[in-house]
Structures are given as C-alpha cells and as structure tokens.
Design a protein around this motif. Structure first.
Motif, short mmCIF file in Angstrom:
data_model
loop_
_atom_site.label_atom_id
_atom_site.label_comp_id
_atom_site.label_asym_id
_atom_site.label_seq_id
_atom_site.Cartn_x
_atom_site.Cartn_y
_atom_site.Cartn_z
N GLU A 27 0.82 -1.22 0.00
CA GLU A 27 0.00 0.00 0.00
C GLU A 27 0.86 1.27 0.00
OE1 GLU A 27 0.18 -2.18 2.38
OE2 GLU A 27 0.77 -1.18 4.25
N CYS A 28 2.14 1.15 0.42
CA CYS A 28 3.04 2.31 0.44
C CYS A 28 3.54 2.66 -0.96
CB CYS A 28 4.23 2.05 1.36
SG CYS A 28 3.80 1.80 3.09
N TYR A 29 3.48 1.71 -1.88
CA TYR A 29 4.12 1.89 -3.19
C TYR A 29 3.12 1.89 -4.35
CZ TYR A 29 7.98 0.51 -0.19
OH TYR A 29 8.88 0.43 0.85
N VAL A 30 2.07 1.09 -4.26
CA VAL A 30 1.08 1.05 -5.34
C VAL A 30 0.34 2.38 -5.39
CG1 VAL A 30 -1.02 -0.07 -6.19
CG2 VAL A 30 0.80 -1.44 -5.15
N GLY A 31 0.27 2.97 -6.56
CA GLY A 31 -0.40 4.25 -6.71
C GLY A 31 0.56 5.42 -6.85
N LEU A 32 1.84 5.18 -6.58
CA LEU A 32 2.83 6.25 -6.79
C LEU A 32 2.96 6.55 -8.28
CD1 LEU A 32 5.61 5.18 -4.23
CD2 LEU A 32 3.83 6.91 -3.96
N GLU A 33 3.38 7.75 -8.63
CA GLU A 33 3.36 8.20 -10.01
C GLU A 33 4.66 7.92 -10.78
OE1 GLU A 33 2.24 12.26 -10.13
OE2 GLU A 33 0.15 11.87 -9.52
N SER A 34 5.58 7.21 -10.23
CA SER A 34 6.80 6.85 -10.95
C SER A 34 6.61 5.52 -11.66
CB SER A 34 7.97 6.76 -9.96
OG SER A 34 8.16 7.98 -9.30
N SER A 35 7.61 5.13 -12.46
CA SER A 35 7.53 3.84 -13.14
C SER A 35 7.71 2.72 -12.11
CB SER A 35 8.62 3.74 -14.21
OG SER A 35 9.89 3.64 -13.60
N PRO A 36 7.14 1.53 -12.36
CA PRO A 36 7.26 0.42 -11.38
C PRO A 36 8.71 0.07 -11.05
CG PRO A 36 5.61 -0.09 -13.03
CD PRO A 36 6.26 1.17 -13.47
N ILE A 37 9.58 0.08 -12.07
CA ILE A 37 10.98 -0.24 -11.82
C ILE A 37 11.61 0.79 -10.89
CG2 ILE A 37 13.24 -0.55 -12.87
CD1 ILE A 37 11.30 -2.79 -13.47
N GLN A 38 11.32 2.06 -11.14
CA GLN A 38 11.88 3.12 -10.29
C GLN A 38 11.38 3.00 -8.86
OE1 GLN A 38 11.50 7.02 -11.97
NE2 GLN A 38 12.16 8.08 -10.11
N ILE A 39 10.10 2.66 -8.70
CA ILE A 39 9.54 2.52 -7.35
C ILE A 39 10.18 1.33 -6.62
CG2 ILE A 39 7.43 1.96 -6.07
CD1 ILE A 39 5.89 3.40 -8.33
N LEU A 40 10.26 0.21 -7.31
CA LEU A 40 10.80 -1.01 -6.68
C LEU A 40 12.29 -0.88 -6.37
CD1 LEU A 40 8.91 -3.62 -8.88
CD2 LEU A 40 8.60 -3.26 -6.43
N ILE A 41 13.03 -0.30 -7.31
CA ILE A 41 14.47 -0.11 -7.07
C ILE A 41 14.69 0.88 -5.94
CG2 ILE A 41 16.60 0.80 -8.07
CD1 ILE A 41 15.93 -1.94 -9.12
N GLY A 42 13.94 1.96 -5.95
CA GLY A 42 14.09 2.97 -4.91
C GLY A 42 13.77 2.43 -3.53
N ALA A 43 12.80 1.52 -3.46
CA ALA A 43 12.37 0.99 -2.16
C ALA A 43 13.26 -0.12 -1.64
CB ALA A 43 10.93 0.47 -2.29
N ASN A 44 13.95 -0.81 -2.53
CA ASN A 44 14.64 -2.04 -2.10
C ASN A 44 16.13 -2.10 -2.40
OD1 ASN A 44 12.11 -3.64 -1.34
ND2 ASN A 44 11.67 -3.06 -3.46
N TRP A 45 16.63 -1.25 -3.30
CA TRP A 45 17.99 -1.47 -3.80
C TRP A 45 19.08 -1.32 -2.75
CZ3 TRP A 45 19.98 -4.39 -7.06
CH2 TRP A 45 21.33 -4.27 -7.38
N GLN A 46 18.89 -0.42 -1.77
CA GLN A 46 19.94 -0.23 -0.77
C GLN A 46 20.22 -1.53 -0.01
OE1 GLN A 46 21.70 2.77 -0.60
NE2 GLN A 46 20.51 3.01 -2.48
N MET A 47 19.17 -2.22 0.39
CA MET A 47 19.34 -3.50 1.09
C MET A 47 19.91 -4.56 0.14
SD MET A 47 19.14 -5.41 3.74
CE MET A 47 18.18 -4.48 4.93
N MET A 48 19.40 -4.62 -1.09
CA MET A 48 19.89 -5.61 -2.05
C MET A 48 21.36 -5.36 -2.39
SD MET A 48 16.51 -5.60 -4.50
CE MET A 48 17.03 -6.88 -5.65
#
Length: 240
Positions: free
Chosen positions: A39-60
């Motif tokens: 619910e924190c990410y669905v509906g944001l106005e960026s591309s899905p890749i940008q949202i997913l990378i931005g949310a998870n890449w630091q840990m990965m």
C-alpha cells in the motif's frame, strides 16, 4: 585456462552455494517488502521499476557487496591453506593470472545474482503494478549499470583477500568497508567513489549526467585497482 582452474577449485568449497543462496536472499527482499507494504508503493506516479528499485535497492546492494566480500575471501582462503599459492607460483604461470581468473569467476557469479534479482523485480512489477511494455529494456539498463558499478567492489575485495593470508582478517576488513559504505550519502559524488559505495547508486530516477559520471568513474576505478593488484604482486614477489 585460469578461469577453468578457478571453477575446479571452487567445487570443493561453499563458494557457489553461498553466492547463489545469497542472491536468492537478496531477490526475496522486494517480494517481502511488497507483500507486507504494497500500500506504500502502489499508486505512486513513478515507473514500477523506479519505485521497486528505490524501495529495495539499498538493502539488495548491501547483500550483493557482502556476497562479493565473502566470495573473495573463500577463493583466496583455498590458495593460502597448506601454502597452495606458493606451490602454484612454482608453475609456469603468473600470479596475476590467478587474480584475474578469480575476478572473472566472481564477475560471472555477479551476473547470475543480478539476473535472479532482476527476475524478482520483474515478478513484483507484473503482480503489483500495470504491465510495462518497456520492462525488459528498463531492467537491462538498470542491472547492466549495477554490474558495471559492482566490478570495482569485486576487484577491491579480491585485492584485500590476496594481501591477507588469514581469511578472517580480509573478511573483517571487507565487512568494515561495507559498513563505512552504508554511512556514505549516495548524493555525494566524491564520497560515493569509494569502491564499496558505488554499488549503492541507482539508475532509475537519476540524471543522465550523473549516470555517465559514475559509469566513467567505475570503469576508471576498475582499471586502476587491477593495475594496483599487478604492482602489489610484483612488489610482494620481490621480497619473498
């Protein structure tokens, strides 16, 4: 020749299971994040890749760096056990060839790890967001960039591991470097050039100028570290 030799050596170690298992663990990060916090990410106005990378890449990225450090330590540990590297040096082969053979093997494993992670990002994008016709192209650009910035880290980890006969010393230095890298702000270009901090950079949502600068810096760092390793081996050989 050295690459085949390194492949045979690691069969007797936990190198392959450790890196593949760690890659799967890193790939699970975005899946778990989306399962519990979609619910924190669905509906944001960026591309899905940008949202997913931005949310998870630091840990990965941190997991990827730790895997590289552990892999480098495992590979050189097999060389220093029972003075195997001294026996290898008596053969008609250069010690630098061993280094670049190990680099090639870890680089291939990094490609495998990044493919696993890209598949996880693609599945999250497909399940929680609208299908993007350019998904494959975006993934290729993002993960190709990640691979380029991961190579200086691989070379640095191997350089440290080759310099330390005790695996725990090289592992400790590598872990300290990783934690220092986590404290470096990704927005600071100069500090982000630290080899263990480069993999934290992202492709999506960044200007082309920044991407070009980091790509050039990463390439130059890889060349410089490779040259430093060759010089180090020559100096060490002269004192033995």
């Amino acid at each position: 020749m050295s690459f085949r030799l390194e492949c045979k050596k690691v069969k007797r170690t936990g190198f392959l299971p450790a890196l593949i298992g760690g890659g799967i663990l890193a790939a699970v990060v975005p899946v778990i994040n989306m399962v519990f916090r979609s619910e924190c990410y669905v509906g944001l106005e960026s591309s899905p890749i940008q949202i997913l990378i931005g949310a998870n890449w630091q840990m990965m990225a941190m997991l990827n760096i730790l895997l590289v450090v552990a892999g480098a330590c495992i590979m050189y540990h097999t060389e220093y056990v029972d003075n195997a590297i001294q026996k290898m040096c008596t053969l008609p082969t250069k010690e630098s060839n061993l280094f670049f053979g190990k680099f090639a093997l870890i680089a291939v494993m990094c490609v495998v790890i990044l493919i696993i992670e890209a598949v996880a990002i693609a599945l999250c994008s497909y399940h929680w967001f609208e299908w993007n016709v350019n998904l494959e192209v975006e993934l290729l650009k993002n993960f190709g960039y990640f691979l380029l910035l991961l190579l200086p880290t691989v070379l640095s980890a191997l350089l440290i591991a080759s310099a330390c006969k005790n695996m725990w010393v090289s592992l400790g230095i590598g872990v300290v470097c990783v934690f220092i890298a986590t404290m470096i702000p990704t927005s600071n270009f100069t500090l982000s050039l630290f080899p263990f901090a480069l993999p934290f950079q992202t492709f999506a949502g960044v200007t082309e100028n920044t991407i070009r600068n980091f790509a050039i810096a990463g390439t130059i760092e890889s060349i410089v570290i490779a040259i430093a390793e060759v010089l180090f081996l020559r100096v060490r050989r002269s004192f033995e």
